[in-house]
Design an enzyme around this catalytic site. Structure first.
Site, PDB file in Angstrom:
ATOM      1  N   CYS A   1      -3.556  35.198 -13.906  1.00  0.00           N
ATOM      2  CA  CYS A   1      -3.128  34.957 -12.883  1.00  0.00           C
ATOM      3  C   CYS A   1      -2.534  35.149 -11.294  1.00  0.00           C
ATOM      4  O   CYS A   1      -2.292  34.788 -10.463  1.00  0.00           O
ATOM      5  CB  CYS A   1      -1.792  36.245 -12.640  1.00  0.00           C
TER       6      CYS A   1
ATOM      7  N   HIS B   1       1.085  -1.099   0.314  1.00  0.00           N
ATOM      8  CA  HIS B   1       0.441   0.058  -0.243  1.00  0.00           C
ATOM      9  C   HIS B   1       1.015   1.027   0.104  1.00  0.00           C
ATOM     10  O   HIS B   1       0.791   2.039  -0.495  1.00  0.00           O
ATOM     11  CB  HIS B   1      -0.678   0.330   1.581  1.00  0.00           C
TER      12      HIS B   1
END
Length: 875
Positions: free
Chosen positions: A832, A455
């Site tokens: 931006c 895992h």
């Protein structure tokens, strides 16, 4: 007939992923390809969403179809659930349309009870196997369906092993397994005050419901938010005839990839365990064998598996991750899916498959998740420092990268320490799906147990996080707060370093060096640049950040935050002089001290960008941010500035605002104090003149951005100040230089009046941080206090400051783009805010017709790839 909620594997295909989930669609496809897939059926994702619509209940229509298809499965297999002569045992597994390894739940060996287990023992002539399977089923059912912690069952096993004086589960006898079944059922009854269910159909329905419920468990919700997977998708459930890898030494189970998921090498890569079930491999409880060793143990099954691997990779045109079981020497395929891989491996596999003629460059670009590139853009260990360092241990290099941080022993510790500003390495005996959030925030993960397909390894690779697994020489003393290697102890809070590329562990901090773009990475990014239509710029406030972004492929700067330049040393002193000044003349005198510093900053930024466009935003925050807050600091500053403390206190009081986000900032400062805009214009233009003279081959065109505009007249006022100042400077310098004046669209009113503002503004840049705040009406800084409640209650699925709200904020942007272009067809449009580096938001920007996105330097390659993928998806 009503809606169809169930499909036999042979009724589906790979194109039914939305309905059957990834696992179900791939099981169907493998069945249709004639591969040895155990019989089964899939309960659709629509059944899951209906379950939640019905108040978390499986309605009668769905139940009826489940039992109808159980009957079909029994006929296919020749076995019957709960039968005392030839019993059918099944697995119940989740299967969302997007791969979510380890996040949801699985139950194996369903159908066993006190009578059926005896039949299985008799039929297989293997009493140990039968009772081992039964104790596993009780443990899984108790954990997944009833919520009993599996660790409590592990303690019962450990206690019994200690009592017997044995170390391995394999040394437990048939009688031991029988005793475990009794102990497990006693524990179940004492905790839940009910007997363990004996009716197999009741077991089945409760297991199916538990898998539906696991779609909304905390780790699945966190994983979905991290990977932008909608909750509305739901999960399918696959009910499949069990085949057994734990029936004896001619049985086994494994996980394999068609290529190395860490390096991308074209070679079968995986692990297996004999006499085991699948969970044993991925849980990391036993250290498995390498896949090559299967050739000696089960040669026929190995040869068949190799052929299937080749077929599946060619069929799916992608690296595959497969689970298999061998029962009495016979191979069965339990799963295939596109494999999770590291960024390095993803790039190599994409480039290699293009070279092999298997895929096109467009397909290669779509094979790599933009976010994966993040792991390639951050520092790696310095080779010289590594040579001097002596590893304290070496284990499996499960996921590449460099990680250095303080030792923590739990996911909760990792979260707490990270929130406190510490970098941490999560050290665990073995990880479980519950550790997902701690793994996400940690610099890296180190486990004592587990292999390359455990895992920890799979999840770390999917996240792009560094992981070293199976470090068996570590002796864990978690309760005492340390681990030891030999005689040396390493305590919680000590700094260690781990190298996910070599598997080495170091008991010290190791120096790092910046990342570079070269090799497959460089080639891959060239393909992205050829395909995208959006420009990619960067948000950078210093020459160093600008150069970093340029090296990562930025085509200019979309945002220079000039206020960040005012906080250093002499600058903050001059800034404070300007703030306390009582006349314009005094303010100009203070600003004259700042001018050469700011001009030099712009010279450095222009040069770092090698003549590419640079957009400079004028002063945005309110002035009080530059002044001290406490009485002690005010007194100290007053003495430094030769002021009476009470006079400075009065300035601070006068500048106090109840809601600074909506206060005297941005364009409003320039309206009140035009001399600030004058000084900044001088710095911008004087720097451009100096650089242009130095680099005649460049064609500098500075872009001046006025922030927080909400009305055409305020923009016109400040623009006049800018133009007058700039033109005077250029006339005195006898120089021609184009410059552009535009605005940041971050106020909803500006978005709605874009046609008016575009009469004067030559470009728009969407500042989506503030536009999101002002559209929603809540602060980004404070929203964290309540957004978790919104996630828990399914009001929000995503943080609107991370992924652009395309319904609300997006509608404003679309409207603003349309109206701006109506007035000024050649208007230049960009974004931006933080969303400029988010792939999903970048796709939106492509669709609405922006010219560029701007993001932080380290997200530039991510934005380049996301822009290319947006073009491929939408063109």
């Amino acid at each position: 007939m009503g809606k169809k909620y169930t499909y036999l594997f042979r009724e589906g295909n790979e194109n039914m992923r939305e309905l059957l989930g990834g696992k179900g669609a791939n099981l169907a496809e493998m069945s249709n390809l004639g591969m040895p897939v155990p019989y089964g059926f899939t309960i659709t994702t629509e059944a899951c969403t209906q379950y939640y619509k019905d108040g978390e209940k499986i309605n009668d229509e769905i139940k009826e179809q489940i039992f109808e298809y159980l009957d079909k499965l029994e006929k296919q297999s020749g076995k019957k659930l709960g039968d005392k002569e030839n019993p059918l045992l099944v697995s119940v597994r989740s299967g969302a349309r997007a791969s979510m390894p380890g996040m949801m739940d699985t139950i194996l060996n369903l159908g066993l009870n006190d009578e059926v287990v005896e039949t299985v023992a008799e039929l297989t002539k293997n009493e140990r196997f039968a009772y081992d399977s039964y104790r596993r089923f009780i443990q899984m059912f108790s954990d997944v369906v009833m919520g009993l912690n599996k660790a409590r069952f592990e303690k019962i096993i450990d206690d019994l092993k200690a009592k017997r004086g044995i170390e391995s589960d394999l040394d437990l006898t048939a009688d031991d397994m029988k005793e475990l079944v009794v102990l497990f059922k006693q524990f179940y009854e004492s905790e839940l005050l009910e007997s363990f269910p004996q009716e197999p159909k009741e077991q089945l329905m409760r297991a199916i419901e538990a898998v539906f419920k696991s779609w909304d468990n905390p780790r699945a919700i966190y994983y979905r938010r991290m990977n932008n997977i909608p909750s509305s998708w739901g999960t399918a459930v696959n009910v499949q005839m069990m085949v057994f890898g734990n029936m004896g030494n001619d049985c086994g189970t494994g996980v394999a990839f068609t290529r190395n998921p860490s390096t991308g090498e074209k070679k079968l890569y995986g692990e297996f365990l004999m006499n085991a079930q699948g969970e044993d491999v991925v849980a990391g409880v036993r250290t498995p064998n390498k896949i090559d060793e299967l050739k000696e143990i089960a040669p026929d099954a190995y040869d068949q598996f190799v052929n299937i691997c080749s077929t599946l990779e060619k069929h799916y045109r992608n690296m595959q991750d497969m689970e298999f079981t061998i029962e009495k020497g016979k191979l069965f395929m339990l799963q295939t899916r596109n494999g999770k891989r590291t960024a390095q491996a993803a790039l190599k596999i994409a480039c290699d498959m293009v070279d092999e003629g298997m895929i096109t460059t467009d397909e290669a670009l779509m094979m790599v998740e933009p976010q994966q590139l993040d792991s390639l853009l951050h520092p790696m260990f310095d080779e010289k420092a590594l040579k001097k360092a002596e590893p304290i241990a070496s284990a499996l290099p499960a996921s590449p990268g460099a990680a250095c941080g303080e030792i923590v022993f739990s996911a909760d510790e990792a979260i707490q320490q990270t929130e406190a500003g510490h970098k941490v390495v999560l050290v665990r005996l073995e990880t479980s799906p519950e550790d997902i959030e701690g793994m996400h925030v940690a610099e890296g993960v180190l486990t004592v147990r587990g292999g390359m397909t455990s895992h920890a390894a799979v999840v770390a690779r999917g996240m792009g996080a560094c992981c070293v697994a199976g470090c068996g020489v570590l002796n864990m003393h978690e309760e005492e707060g340390y681990f030891s290697v030999g005689n040396k102890k390493y305590f919680r809070g000590d700094v260690i370093s781990i190298d996910g590329s070599t598997g080495n562990v170091y008991g010290e901090a190791i120096k790092t060096v910046p990342a570079t773009i070269s090799g497959n990475f460089e080639r891959f990014m060239r393909w992205a640049d050829e395909r995208r239509t959006l420009e990619v710029r960067t948000n950078a406030d210093t020459p160093r950040d600008a150069k970093q972004a340029y090296d990562f492929g930025a085509q200019g700067i979309g945002l220079v935050r000039t206020e960040h330049m005012f906080f250093d040393g002499d600058r903050i002193k001059a800034m404070r002089e300007m703030i306390v000044a009582k006349t314009a003349e005094q303010r100009r005198k203070a600003l004259d001290k700042i001018l050469p510093m700011q001009r030099n900053d712009f010279v450095g930024i222009y040069e770092a960008m090698n003549g590419n466009p640079v957009t400079i935003r004028y002063l945005d925050p309110p002035l009080h941010e530059f002044l001290p807050k406490t009485k002690e600091d005010i007194v100290a500053l007053a003495h430094e500035m030769n002021m009476r403390p009470q006079d400075l206190e009065q300035v601070v009081a006068d500048l106090h605002e109840f809601n600074p986000m909506l206060g005297h900032r941005g364009v409003r400062l320039a309206v009140t104090y035009p001399e600030i805009a004058e000084m900044q214009t001088k710095a911008v233009i004087e720097a451009a003149i100096l650089v242009q003279k130095e680099h005649s081959e460049w064609n500098l065109e500075p872009e001046i951005m006025i922030p927080l505009v909400g009305d055409l007249n305020e923009f016109k006022y400040v623009k006049k100040v800018v133009v007058r100042t700039a033109d005077d400077l250029l006339k005195k310098a006898n120089m021609k230089l184009n410059y552009h004046v535009g605005t940041m669209i971050e106020i909803p009113r500006a978005a709605l009046l874009s046609d008016q503002i575009a009469e004067e503004a030559e470009f728009f840049c969407f500042g989506t941080n503030d536009l999101t705040q002002l559209t929603y009406g809540f602060s980004r800084d404070d929203a964290g206090a309540f957004l978790s409640d919104y996630y828990d209650k399914r009001i929000f699925e995503q943080d609107p400051f991370v992924h652009l709200d395309q319904q609300g904020v997006g509608r404003l942007i679309r409207y603003s783009v349309k109206k701006g272009k109506e007035t000024r067809p050649d208007i230049h449009l960009g974004i931006c805010g933080e969303h400029g580096g988010d792939p999903e938001s970048i796709e939106f920007c492509h669709r609405v017709g922006l010219n560029y996105v701007s993001c932080s330097p380290f997200r530039v390659p991510i934005a380049r790839l996301a822009a290319a993928q947006a073009a491929i998806k939408n063109d």
